[in-house]
Design a protein around this motif. Structure first.
Motif, PDB file in Angstrom:
ATOM      1  N   THR A 192       1.685 -11.132  -6.282  1.00 15.10           N
ATOM      2  CA  THR A 192       1.305 -12.479  -6.720  1.00 15.10           C
ATOM      3  C   THR A 192       2.615 -13.255  -6.868  1.00 15.10           C
ATOM      4  O   THR A 192       3.636 -12.695  -7.287  1.00 15.10           O
ATOM      5  CB  THR A 192       0.582 -12.499  -8.092  1.00 15.10           C
ATOM      6  OG1 THR A 192       1.406 -11.836  -9.044  1.00 15.10           O
ATOM      7  CG2 THR A 192      -0.791 -11.864  -8.033  1.00 15.10           C
ATOM      8  N   THR A 193       2.563 -14.520  -6.534  1.00 16.46           N
ATOM      9  CA  THR A 193       3.772 -15.331  -6.607  1.00 16.46           C
ATOM     10  C   THR A 193       4.328 -15.312  -8.025  1.00 16.46           C
ATOM     11  O   THR A 193       5.519 -15.069  -8.234  1.00 16.46           O
ATOM     12  CB  THR A 193       3.448 -16.777  -6.177  1.00 16.46           C
ATOM     13  OG1 THR A 193       2.819 -16.724  -4.909  1.00 16.46           O
ATOM     14  CG2 THR A 193       4.693 -17.627  -6.092  1.00 16.46           C
ATOM     15  N   ASP A 194       3.461 -15.553  -8.996  1.00 20.88           N
ATOM     16  CA  ASP A 194       3.936 -15.615 -10.391  1.00 20.88           C
ATOM     17  C   ASP A 194       4.514 -14.294 -10.867  1.00 20.88           C
ATOM     18  O   ASP A 194       5.634 -14.238 -11.387  1.00 20.88           O
ATOM     19  CB  ASP A 194       2.782 -16.019 -11.326  1.00 20.88           C
ATOM     20  CG  ASP A 194       2.481 -17.506 -11.253  1.00 20.88           C
ATOM     21  OD1 ASP A 194       3.329 -18.258 -10.752  1.00 20.88           O
ATOM     22  OD2 ASP A 194       1.386 -17.896 -11.709  1.00 20.88           O
ATOM     23  N   GLY A 195       3.732 -13.218 -10.702  1.00 15.49           N
ATOM     24  CA  GLY A 195       4.137 -11.913 -11.254  1.00 15.49           C
ATOM     25  C   GLY A 195       5.466 -11.449 -10.674  1.00 15.49           C
ATOM     26  O   GLY A 195       6.388 -11.056 -11.401  1.00 15.49           O
ATOM     27  N   TYR A 196       5.592 -11.495  -9.349  1.00 19.22           N
ATOM     28  CA  TYR A 196       6.798 -11.004  -8.698  1.00 19.22           C
ATOM     29  C   TYR A 196       7.988 -11.933  -8.977  1.00 19.22           C
ATOM     30  O   TYR A 196       9.113 -11.485  -9.168  1.00 19.22           O
ATOM     31  CB  TYR A 196       6.569 -10.846  -7.190  1.00 19.22           C
ATOM     32  CG  TYR A 196       5.934  -9.517  -6.819  1.00 19.22           C
ATOM     33  CD1 TYR A 196       4.791  -9.065  -7.459  1.00 19.22           C
ATOM     34  CD2 TYR A 196       6.467  -8.703  -5.829  1.00 19.22           C
ATOM     35  CE1 TYR A 196       4.200  -7.846  -7.139  1.00 19.22           C
ATOM     36  CE2 TYR A 196       5.891  -7.480  -5.494  1.00 19.22           C
ATOM     37  CZ  TYR A 196       4.759  -7.058  -6.145  1.00 19.22           C
ATOM     38  OH  TYR A 196       4.186  -5.859  -5.820  1.00 19.22           O
ATOM     39  N   THR A 197       7.724 -13.244  -9.020  1.00 19.51           N
ATOM     40  CA  THR A 197       8.827 -14.173  -9.309  1.00 19.51           C
ATOM     41  C   THR A 197       9.350 -13.933 -10.715  1.00 19.51           C
ATOM     42  O   THR A 197      10.570 -13.878 -10.940  1.00 19.51           O
ATOM     43  CB  THR A 197       8.350 -15.638  -9.173  1.00 19.51           C
ATOM     44  OG1 THR A 197       7.879 -15.837  -7.852  1.00 19.51           O
ATOM     45  CG2 THR A 197       9.483 -16.629  -9.448  1.00 19.51           C
ATOM     46  N   ASN A 198       8.447 -13.796 -11.671  1.00 20.80           N
ATOM     47  CA  ASN A 198       8.876 -13.571 -13.057  1.00 20.80           C
ATOM     48  C   ASN A 198       9.770 -12.336 -13.160  1.00 20.80           C
ATOM     49  O   ASN A 198      10.847 -12.362 -13.775  1.00 20.80           O
ATOM     50  CB  ASN A 198       7.656 -13.403 -13.970  1.00 20.80           C
ATOM     51  CG  ASN A 198       6.877 -14.706 -14.116  1.00 20.80           C
ATOM     52  OD1 ASN A 198       7.421 -15.791 -13.915  1.00 20.80           O
ATOM     53  ND2 ASN A 198       5.591 -14.611 -14.436  1.00 20.80           N
TER      54      ASN A 198
ATOM     55  N   GLY B  39       0.815  -1.219   0.000  1.00 18.00           N
ATOM     56  CA  GLY B  39       0.000   0.000   0.000  1.00 18.00           C
ATOM     57  C   GLY B  39       0.843   1.262   0.000  1.00 18.00           C
ATOM     58  O   GLY B  39       0.511   2.247   0.660  1.00 18.00           O
ATOM     59  N   GLY B  40       1.963   1.234  -0.721  1.00 16.18           N
ATOM     60  CA  GLY B  40       2.779   2.449  -0.850  1.00 16.18           C
ATOM     61  C   GLY B  40       3.692   2.700   0.345  1.00 16.18           C
ATOM     62  O   GLY B  40       4.275   3.777   0.473  1.00 16.18           O
ATOM     63  N   GLN B  41       3.832   1.737   1.207  1.00 11.19           N
ATOM     64  CA  GLN B  41       4.742   1.904   2.352  1.00 11.19           C
ATOM     65  C   GLN B  41       5.763   0.780   2.368  1.00 11.19           C
ATOM     66  O   GLN B  41       5.383  -0.399   2.310  1.00 11.19           O
ATOM     67  CB  GLN B  41       3.956   1.850   3.644  1.00 11.19           C
ATOM     68  CG  GLN B  41       3.200   3.146   3.912  1.00 11.19           C
ATOM     69  CD  GLN B  41       3.218   3.481   5.391  1.00 11.19           C
ATOM     70  OE1 GLN B  41       2.864   2.634   6.191  1.00 11.19           O
ATOM     71  NE2 GLN B  41       3.625   4.692   5.727  1.00 11.19           N
TER      72      GLN B  41
ATOM     73  N   LEU C 134       1.510  -5.550 -11.437  1.00 11.17           N
ATOM     74  CA  LEU C 134       2.258  -5.819 -10.202  1.00 11.17           C
ATOM     75  C   LEU C 134       1.676  -5.058  -9.006  1.00 11.17           C
ATOM     76  O   LEU C 134       2.303  -4.964  -7.949  1.00 11.17           O
ATOM     77  CB  LEU C 134       3.729  -5.430 -10.391  1.00 11.17           C
ATOM     78  CG  LEU C 134       4.464  -6.193 -11.497  1.00 11.17           C
ATOM     79  CD1 LEU C 134       5.803  -5.542 -11.801  1.00 11.17           C
ATOM     80  CD2 LEU C 134       4.661  -7.649 -11.097  1.00 11.17           C
ATOM     81  N   GLU C 135       0.470  -4.542  -9.188  1.00 13.26           N
ATOM     82  CA  GLU C 135      -0.138  -3.728  -8.124  1.00 13.26           C
ATOM     83  C   GLU C 135      -0.208  -4.506  -6.803  1.00 13.26           C
ATOM     84  O   GLU C 135       0.137  -3.997  -5.747  1.00 13.26           O
ATOM     85  CB  GLU C 135      -1.540  -3.276  -8.541  1.00 13.26           C
ATOM     86  CG  GLU C 135      -2.196  -2.426  -7.465  1.00 13.26           C
ATOM     87  CD  GLU C 135      -3.481  -1.778  -7.928  1.00 13.26           C
ATOM     88  OE1 GLU C 135      -3.970  -2.144  -9.027  1.00 13.26           O
ATOM     89  OE2 GLU C 135      -3.997  -0.932  -7.183  1.00 13.26           O
TER      90      GLU C 135
ATOM     91  N   LYS D 106       3.052  -1.161  -8.334  1.00  8.57           N
ATOM     92  CA  LYS D 106       2.438  -0.190  -9.257  1.00  8.57           C
ATOM     93  C   LYS D 106       2.533   1.197  -8.609  1.00  8.57           C
ATOM     94  O   LYS D 106       2.196   1.347  -7.421  1.00  8.57           O
ATOM     95  CB  LYS D 106       0.973  -0.565  -9.474  1.00  8.57           C
ATOM     96  CG  LYS D 106       0.272   0.354 -10.446  1.00  8.57           C
ATOM     97  CD  LYS D 106      -1.193   0.056 -10.533  1.00  8.57           C
ATOM     98  CE  LYS D 106      -1.860   1.150 -11.344  1.00  8.57           C
ATOM     99  NZ  LYS D 106      -3.282   1.202 -11.150  1.00  8.57           N
ATOM    100  N   ASP D 107       3.005   2.173  -9.357  1.00 11.60           N
ATOM    101  CA  ASP D 107       3.200   3.544  -8.860  1.00 11.60           C
ATOM    102  C   ASP D 107       4.090   3.579  -7.616  1.00 11.60           C
ATOM    103  O   ASP D 107       3.759   4.221  -6.616  1.00 11.60           O
ATOM    104  CB  ASP D 107       1.842   4.200  -8.526  1.00 11.60           C
ATOM    105  CG  ASP D 107       0.954   4.292  -9.741  1.00 11.60           C
ATOM    106  OD1 ASP D 107       1.492   4.384 -10.861  1.00 11.60           O
ATOM    107  OD2 ASP D 107      -0.277   4.250  -9.573  1.00 11.60           O
TER     108      ASP D 107
END
Ligand SMILES: Cc1cc2nc3c(=O)[nH]c(=O)nc-3n(C[C@H](O)[C@H](O)[C@H](O)COP(=O)(O)OP(=O)(O)OC[C@H]3O[C@@H](n4cnc5c(N)ncnc54)[C@H](O)[C@@H]3O)c2cc1C
Length: 324
Positions: free
Chosen positions: A74-80, A13-15, A70-71, A45-46
């Motif tokens: 997720t395991t997949d998104g961040y791992t990739n 959440g931006g922190q 990437l907002e 994201k942002d």
């Protein structure tokens, strides 16, 4: 040749989570000793606006992967994204906080890169020119030192509050990277956030925890009152959780959360090995138990043998006066 110590800058959440600043602070010392760069990896994201705060804690460079996909973690998104970045820049070490996200991501990335991962570490030093991590085994009965001698990067998850977050301002170079989140199989339908005035258990500097000795859910109120005076989070043993007195989200221990606060106040907790596994690295442990033989006194820095229903209210009043 692999070079550079990387820290996963976990944010929600931006922190940025405090543990990321702690890892940068300790990573800075290690990078200086090894003559390597200290870099943070910021995914979301942002999130680019957070890069400066990472420089405040010593990062020379911040790789920013900013993408709508990437907002949320997720395991997949961040791992990739993270695995691709590591393949491209070849750091020698990659450190993550031993948090729910850090543990999940570290395991996936290590597997993807076929490298070594030391989990749940509570120390880091340099010996013979490489990072050596220490971690408890058998629920804290023994401690081992381990290094990843060949595969790179050497990866480790390190418990929050293991190191101090020390400001060491640098004008970090921000490198925006083309983040391809790839195919994401996880679908996030809803994120339910618990609203609480209290600090999050794994981030808290002070935790007041209750066990079966609390005798019932209504009695946790006296712990909450003590926690309010100290600005503390409230934790619990599994016995209290299993009895349905408090939610599982505040369970501390082997099957609960691992915490490393500055101060842990254990009230009516016997000190079973599975509970100690989650809290024994607290810098100062205060135990309140009416049984002077209770195991918790073996790890406590200060022990109060007495009835918690008498001791806790007195402690609260006295602390109120001192902290006023
Ligand atoms: C696979 C596995 C995983 C587990 N994971 C966890 C885990 O993550 N976390 C966890 O906590 N446990 C875990 N456990 C359970 C663990 O073994 C213990 O059963 C549990 O920690 C006991 O909780 P307790 O100390 O609150 O209760 P008890 O062991 O019943 O202790 C209660 C204590 O309260 C004291 N007391 C009673 N009345 C008072 C009073 N009025 N004033 C002061 N003191 C009082 C008693 O003297 C006693 O020492 C796990 C067990 C297994 C098998």
């Amino acid at each position: 040749m692999a070079k550079g110590i990387w820290v996963f800058a976990e944010q929600l959440g931006g922190q940025v989570k405090k543990v990321s600043f702690e890892l940068l602070s300790e990573g800075r010392k290690a990078a200086d000793q090894l003559g390597e760069e200290l870099c943070a990896v910021l995914v979301g994201k942002d999130v680019a606006g957070l890069a400066e705060s990472l420089g405040e804690y010593g990062a020379d460079k911040v790789y920013v992967a900013d993408n709508d996909a990437l907002e949320n973690y997720t395991t997949d998104g961040y791992t990739n994204v993270v695995a691709d970045l590591i393949k491209q820049y070849e750091p020698s070490a990659f450190l993550l906080g031993c948090t729910v996200t850090g543990r999940d991501l570290a395991a996936q990335v290590a597997q993807r890169l076929q490298t070594g991962l030391m989990t749940d570490c509570i120390g880091m030093e340099i010996a013979d020119g490489q990072l050596v991590f220490s971690r408890p085994l058998y629920a804290g009965k023994i401690f081992v030192n381990a290094a990843c001698s060949e595969a790179r990067p050497a990866m480790a998850t390190i418990r929050p509050n293991t190191f101090a977050a020390v400001a060491n301002p640098k004008a970090a170079e921000v490198v925006k990277v083309d983040a391809n989140a790839g195919d994401i199989r996880q679908v996030i339908k809803d994120i339910v956030r618990q609203v609480s005035e209290r600090p999050e258990l794994t981030e808290a500097d002070i935790i007041v925890s209750g066990g079966r000795g609390m005798k019932g859910p209504e009695n946790f109120k006296i712990l909450e009152e003590l926690a309010d005076v100290l600005g503390a989070a409230v934790g619990a043993s599994r016995a209290a959780v299993d009895a349905g007195w408090v939610p599982q989200s505040i369970q501390v221990g082997q099957t609960g959360k691992t915490v490393s606060p500055v101060l842990y106040v254990a009230c009516g907790i016997s000190g079973a090995i599975q509970h100690l596994a989650g809290m024994s690295s607290a810098k100062c442990i205060v135990a309140i138990n009416k049984d002077e033989e209770a195991n918790i006194f073996k790890v406590a820095d200060y022990g109060i043998v007495g009835d918690l229903f008498e001791v806790v209210p007195i402690l609260k009043e006295e602390l109120k006066k001192v902290l006023a």
